[in-house]
Design an enzyme around this catalytic site. Structure first.
Site, PDB file in Angstrom:
ATOM      1  N   ARG A 195       0.780  -1.240   0.000  1.00  0.00           N
ATOM      2  CA  ARG A 195       0.000   0.000   0.000  1.00  0.00           C
ATOM      3  C   ARG A 195       0.810   1.289   0.000  1.00  0.00           C
ATOM      4  NH1 ARG A 195      -5.645  -0.774   2.733  1.00  0.00           N
ATOM      5  NH2 ARG A 195      -5.792   1.162   1.612  1.00  0.00           N
ATOM      6  N   ASP A 196       2.113   1.245  -0.002  1.00  0.00           N
ATOM      7  CA  ASP A 196       2.903   2.479  -0.070  1.00  0.00           C
ATOM      8  C   ASP A 196       4.210   2.237  -0.823  1.00  0.00           C
ATOM      9  OD1 ASP A 196       3.391   5.190   0.314  1.00  0.00           O
ATOM     10  OD2 ASP A 196       4.336   4.903   2.271  1.00  0.00           O
TER      11      ASP A 196
END
Length: 93
Positions: free
Chosen positions: A27-28
């Site tokens: 997610r990042d």
């Protein structure tokens, strides 16, 4: 050289494959969360680095994302510049 670029790209893909196989969504993912670890400090030694994915502060288990089908983000986490465009909403005001 293009072969080095391809090596780093494929190493990141293999790392993500391992995470996804373990039901983890990073997610990042962004350039600053990709680390290159050279095992030799001697610049005369030609080598390719170990490519590592770092910063798991935003990761989630896939089952948790599916369970919470509406995942509310505050906007205070992650990196907007590397966000998938489909996750951005435009305020019609």
């Amino acid at each position: 050289p293009m072969s080095d670029i391809l090596y780093v790209f494929l190493s990141v893909c293999r790392g993500l494959e391992h995470l996804h196989y373990s039901d983890i969504v990073h997610r990042d993912l962004k350039p600053s969360n990709i680390l290159l670890n050279y095992r030799h400090s001697d610049p005369q030694v030609l080598q390719r680095p170990d490519v590592l994915i770092s910063d798991f502060g935003e990761c989630n288990r896939l089952e948790d994302i599916i369970k919470d089908s509406v995942y509310n983000r505050t906007g205070a986490t992650g990196t907007i510049e590397f966000c998938a465009p489909e996750l951005l909403k435009m305020d019609p005001k």
